[in-house]
Design an enzyme around this catalytic site. Structure first.
Site, PDB file in Angstrom:
ATOM      1  N   HIS A   1      55.723  40.707  63.818  1.00  0.00           N
ATOM      2  CA  HIS A   1      56.699  39.922  64.585  1.00  0.00           C
ATOM      3  C   HIS A   1      56.298  40.170  65.878  1.00  0.00           C
ATOM      4  O   HIS A   1      56.133  41.283  66.554  1.00  0.00           O
ATOM      5  CB  HIS A   1      58.030  40.595  63.970  1.00  0.00           C
TER       6      HIS A   1
ATOM      7  N   TYR B   1      69.667  40.705  64.751  1.00  0.00           N
ATOM      8  CA  TYR B   1      70.513  41.853  65.005  1.00  0.00           C
ATOM      9  C   TYR B   1      71.701  41.142  65.542  1.00  0.00           C
ATOM     10  O   TYR B   1      71.879  40.448  66.666  1.00  0.00           O
ATOM     11  CB  TYR B   1      70.154  42.684  65.821  1.00  0.00           C
TER      12      TYR B   1
ATOM     13  N   LYS C   1      63.676  53.392  64.121  1.00  0.00           N
ATOM     14  CA  LYS C   1      62.982  54.668  64.610  1.00  0.00           C
ATOM     15  C   LYS C   1      62.741  55.784  63.580  1.00  0.00           C
ATOM     16  O   LYS C   1      61.903  56.643  64.010  1.00  0.00           O
ATOM     17  CB  LYS C   1      63.823  55.132  65.931  1.00  0.00           C
TER      18      LYS C   1
ATOM     19  N   PRO D   1      69.613  53.809  61.863  1.00  0.00           N
ATOM     20  CA  PRO D   1      68.526  52.936  61.629  1.00  0.00           C
ATOM     21  C   PRO D   1      68.411  51.616  62.403  1.00  0.00           C
ATOM     22  O   PRO D   1      67.521  50.699  62.519  1.00  0.00           O
ATOM     23  CB  PRO D   1      68.554  52.379  60.069  1.00  0.00           C
TER      24      PRO D   1
ATOM     25  N   TYR E   1      61.647  49.241  71.607  1.00  0.00           N
ATOM     26  CA  TYR E   1      61.728  48.822  70.164  1.00  0.00           C
ATOM     27  C   TYR E   1      60.035  48.797  69.657  1.00  0.00           C
ATOM     28  O   TYR E   1      59.847  49.341  68.461  1.00  0.00           O
ATOM     29  CB  TYR E   1      62.218  47.401  70.028  1.00  0.00           C
TER      30      TYR E   1
HETATM   31  P1  FAS Z   1      61.738  62.248  54.093  1.00  0.00           P
HETATM   32  O1  FAS Z   1      63.165  62.460  53.606  1.00  0.00           O
HETATM   33  O2  FAS Z   1      61.544  60.768  53.585  1.00  0.00           O
HETATM   34  O3  FAS Z   1      61.039  62.966  52.855  1.00  0.00           O
HETATM   35  C1  FAS Z   1      61.107  64.337  52.635  1.00  0.00           C
HETATM   36  C2  FAS Z   1      60.528  64.862  51.272  1.00  0.00           C
HETATM   37  O4  FAS Z   1      60.676  66.269  51.088  1.00  0.00           O
HETATM   38  C3  FAS Z   1      61.205  64.067  50.167  1.00  0.00           C
HETATM   39  O5  FAS Z   1      60.204  63.546  49.196  1.00  0.00           O
HETATM   40  C4  FAS Z   1      62.093  65.124  49.485  1.00  0.00           C
HETATM   41  O6  FAS Z   1      62.220  65.089  48.149  1.00  0.00           O
HETATM   42  C5  FAS Z   1      61.379  66.450  49.785  1.00  0.00           C
HETATM   43  N1  FAS Z   1      62.083  67.734  49.654  1.00  0.00           N
HETATM   44  C6  FAS Z   1      63.159  68.055  50.107  1.00  0.00           C
HETATM   45  N2  FAS Z   1      63.843  69.316  49.993  1.00  0.00           N
HETATM   46  C7  FAS Z   1      62.279  69.790  49.665  1.00  0.00           C
HETATM   47  C8  FAS Z   1      62.068  71.212  49.040  1.00  0.00           C
HETATM   48  N3  FAS Z   1      63.280  72.136  49.054  1.00  0.00           N
HETATM   49  N4  FAS Z   1      61.105  71.531  48.642  1.00  0.00           N
HETATM   50  C9  FAS Z   1      60.210  70.467  48.701  1.00  0.00           C
HETATM   51  N5  FAS Z   1      60.117  69.250  48.798  1.00  0.00           N
HETATM   52  C10 FAS Z   1      61.538  68.687  49.378  1.00  0.00           C
HETATM   53  N6  FAS Z   1      64.435  54.742  59.074  1.00  0.00           N
HETATM   54  C11 FAS Z   1      64.004  53.320  59.709  1.00  0.00           C
HETATM   55  O7  FAS Z   1      63.319  53.583  60.660  1.00  0.00           O
HETATM   56  N7  FAS Z   1      64.536  52.201  59.276  1.00  0.00           N
HETATM   57  C12 FAS Z   1      65.428  52.179  58.248  1.00  0.00           C
HETATM   58  O8  FAS Z   1      65.926  51.275  58.070  1.00  0.00           O
HETATM   59  C13 FAS Z   1      66.062  53.303  57.505  1.00  0.00           C
HETATM   60  N8  FAS Z   1      66.832  53.380  56.559  1.00  0.00           N
HETATM   61  C14 FAS Z   1      67.012  54.511  55.792  1.00  0.00           C
HETATM   62  C15 FAS Z   1      68.107  54.350  54.750  1.00  0.00           C
HETATM   63  C16 FAS Z   1      68.269  55.466  54.025  1.00  0.00           C
HETATM   64  C17 FAS Z   1      69.272  55.545  52.961  1.00  0.00           C
HETATM   65  C18 FAS Z   1      67.742  56.805  54.602  1.00  0.00           C
HETATM   66  C19 FAS Z   1      68.270  58.041  53.908  1.00  0.00           C
HETATM   67  C20 FAS Z   1      66.844  56.833  55.647  1.00  0.00           C
HETATM   68  C21 FAS Z   1      66.478  55.775  56.240  1.00  0.00           C
HETATM   69  N9  FAS Z   1      65.525  55.775  57.311  1.00  0.00           N
HETATM   70  C22 FAS Z   1      65.309  54.468  57.939  1.00  0.00           C
HETATM   71  C23 FAS Z   1      65.206  56.921  57.791  1.00  0.00           C
HETATM   72  C24 FAS Z   1      63.868  57.299  56.892  1.00  0.00           C
HETATM   73  O9  FAS Z   1      62.992  56.344  56.626  1.00  0.00           O
HETATM   74  C25 FAS Z   1      63.232  58.426  57.324  1.00  0.00           C
HETATM   75  O10 FAS Z   1      63.107  58.542  59.006  1.00  0.00           O
HETATM   76  C26 FAS Z   1      62.079  58.940  56.690  1.00  0.00           C
HETATM   77  O11 FAS Z   1      62.001  58.897  55.350  1.00  0.00           O
HETATM   78  C27 FAS Z   1      61.674  60.256  57.399  1.00  0.00           C
HETATM   79  O12 FAS Z   1      60.416  60.766  56.775  1.00  0.00           O
HETATM   80  P2  FAS Z   1      60.127  62.110  56.068  1.00  0.00           P
HETATM   81  O13 FAS Z   1      60.353  62.921  57.411  1.00  0.00           O
HETATM   82  O14 FAS Z   1      59.067  62.190  55.450  1.00  0.00           O
HETATM   83  O15 FAS Z   1      61.481  62.712  55.324  1.00  0.00           O
HETATM   84  C1  PHB Z   2      64.542  47.106  57.586  1.00  0.00           C
HETATM   85  O1  PHB Z   2      63.948  46.340  57.481  1.00  0.00           O
HETATM   86  O2  PHB Z   2      64.816  48.038  56.554  1.00  0.00           O
HETATM   87  C2  PHB Z   2      65.066  47.419  58.976  1.00  0.00           C
HETATM   88  C3  PHB Z   2      64.609  46.767  60.088  1.00  0.00           C
HETATM   89  C4  PHB Z   2      65.023  47.083  61.213  1.00  0.00           C
HETATM   90  C5  PHB Z   2      65.879  47.994  61.550  1.00  0.00           C
HETATM   91  C6  PHB Z   2      66.334  48.793  60.388  1.00  0.00           C
HETATM   92  C7  PHB Z   2      65.985  48.474  59.121  1.00  0.00           C
HETATM   93  O3  PHB Z   2      66.378  48.351  62.773  1.00  0.00           O
END
Ligand code: FAS
Ligand code: PHB
Length: 393
Positions: A75, A203, A298, A294, A388
């Site tokens: 994009h 957005y 980032k 989100p 961004y």
């Molecule tokens: P994660 O949380 O992904 O992974 C951590 C891992 O550690 C998991 O697999 C968990 O099971 C494991 N774990 C936890 N406790 C443990 C323990 N005691 N022992 C062993 N393992 C354990 N970011 C964006 O940029 N854009 C978005 O649109 C966006 N949407 C999101 C929507 C939701 C619902 C959530 C919750 C987050 C969203 N995020 C988004 C943020 C998300 O993408 C995170 O930044 C990303 O998953 C971070 O990755 P990790 O640091 O690996 O953490």
């Molecule tokens: C998504 O596609 O999930 C998305 C993209 C941009 C954002 C947040 C979520 O800022």
């Protein structure tokens, strides 16, 4: 094996943990990953959708770029929309950088497959995961797995275990401060089997609240709308979701195509940053150390940038130079606070703030003025584009 020795013990098999293990493997440094959920759970989580240019470059450099190149959607910019007027901010024209729409779920799928093919040691469904002796030169991880008690002794432990993990809480309370902020709104997100109605992400600030049109492929759309944090998804039948999206995304002459909703969920909006990402022989990466709303896309990208910086530090350490590793915590935190302020700016600019009508109306008009300034200033758009598409490491 119940008792193992490795160089790096990584807690968590999310994108941060899996990518760090892969980057270390690429450099010939062995690690073991310990995850408390199943592989299926790790593969099934639907989260982020946008990769910064730097994230794509890191994944490609590590041999994980094939499907990004074939399935990712490059994009050139985004649309900012306010009060029914849509403006294109073209990052590529402004600063020569792009982003790629490629779901976090796909990044994790690529990493799980690569580790499986390489025969990496990843313990899924581990129980009672604990970290010990962080101040010693041989810290340990203990956990249950397959009916046996395991101990891993390592040079370093890396907490990639997300916000609710065990690693950050293992730092003595007196040695760490947590900074956080909860926003007075949440995102209701849907996946829908319908071709995106737009070429770039939209957005939109509407007087009723925020809405966004993203996508996952040429046949799957990803859309979000602002709701109250206390909302129950049961109050949002598909018809109500589409009706609200139609209202908030509407511009004259444009049609939002609807389709079958295949997934919907509500995510609260919050920011959190730990005051340190290193403690003796423990390092934190990704959501274990920080969370962003989100809006700025980032979260996943910050996890990737932490891992890129930490991997470089660990690789240098084993080559005999501790400079990078000793600077990891401060450098990653400095970058994270720049990401936090951008995510806060995007969030506060694009969401309808609750509150009494008077304050609310003033805030709304101030936000419209802010968007009007940005869309009318190439300087302001270059700043938006630089942040961004991803700040340099
Ligand atoms: P994660 O949380 O992904 O992974 C951590 C891992 O550690 C998991 O697999 C968990 O099971 C494991 N774990 C936890 N406790 C443990 C323990 N005691 N022992 C062993 N393992 C354990 N970011 C964006 O940029 N854009 C978005 O649109 C966006 N949407 C999101 C929507 C939701 C619902 C959530 C919750 C987050 C969203 N995020 C988004 C943020 C998300 O993408 C995170 O930044 C990303 O998953 C971070 O990755 P990790 O640091 O690996 O953490
Ligand atoms: C998504 O596609 O999930 C998305 C993209 C941009 C954002 C947040 C979520 O800022």
């Amino acid at each position: 094996m119940p008792n193992e020795i490795t160089r790096i013990a990584i807690i968590g098999a999310g994108p941060a943990g899996l990518l760090l293990a892969w980057a270390l493997r690429d450099a010939g440094i062995d690690s073991i990953v310990v995850e408390n959920r199943s592989e299926d759970y790790v593969l099934a989580r639907i989260r982020a959708g946008v990769l910064e240019q730097g994230s794509v470059e890191t994944l490609t450099r590590l041999g994980l770029g094939d499907r990004i190149a074939s399935d990712g959607m490059v994009h050139n910019g985004i649309y900012l929309q306010a009060d029914g007027v849509r403006h294109n901010v073209n990052f590529n024209e402004l600063i020569g950088r792009t982003v790629t729409v490629y779901g976090q779920q796909e990044v994790v799928k690529d990493l799980v497959a690569a580790h499986r093919d390489a025969g990496s040691t990843i313990y899924y469904e581990a129980t009672d995961v604990s970290v010990h002796d962080l101040e010693s030169s041989d810290p340990r991880v203990t956990f249950g797995h397959g009916g046996e008690q395991h101990t891993i002794t390592a040079d370093f432990i890396v907490g990639a275990d997300g916000f609710h993990g065990v690693c950050r809480p293992s730092i003595p309370f007196s040695d760490i401060t947590l900074y956080d902020r909860n926003y007075p709104f949440a995102w209701l997100g849907i996946l829908a089997d319908v071709a995106p109605s737009t070429d770039e992400l939209i957005y939109a600030l509407h007087e009723d609240g925020f809405a966004m049109h993203s996508m996952r492929s040429h046949t799957v759309s990803r859309l979000y709308l602002q709701v109250d944090p206390t909302e129950d998804i049961a109050n949002w039948p598909d018809e109500r979701i589409w009706e609200t999206l139609q209202t908030r995304l509407a511009v004259p002459g444009w049609t939002l195509h609807e389709g079958t909703v295949t997934e919907k969920s509500i995510t609260p909006m919050r920011s959190f940053v730990a005051s340190r990402l290193d403690y003796h022989n423990l390092f934190l990466v990704g959501d274990a150390g920080h969370i962003v709303p989100p809006t700025g896309a980032k979260g996943l990208n910050s996890a990737i940038s932490d891992v890129t910086m930490l991997a470089a530090g660990l690789i240098s350490h084993y080559a005999g130079d501790d400079g990078l590793l000793s600077r990891y915590g401060a450098a990653a935190l400095a970058r994270q606070w720049k990401v936090q302020q951008f995510s806060q700016w995007m969030t506060e600019t694009l969401h309808r703030h609750p509150g009494d009508l008077q304050t609310n109306e003033f805030d709304y008009r101030s936000q419209l003025g802010r968007i009007d300034y940005v869309t009318g200033s190439l300087h302001a758009q270059r700043s938006l584009a630089e942040q961004y598409t991803g700040l340099p490491l």
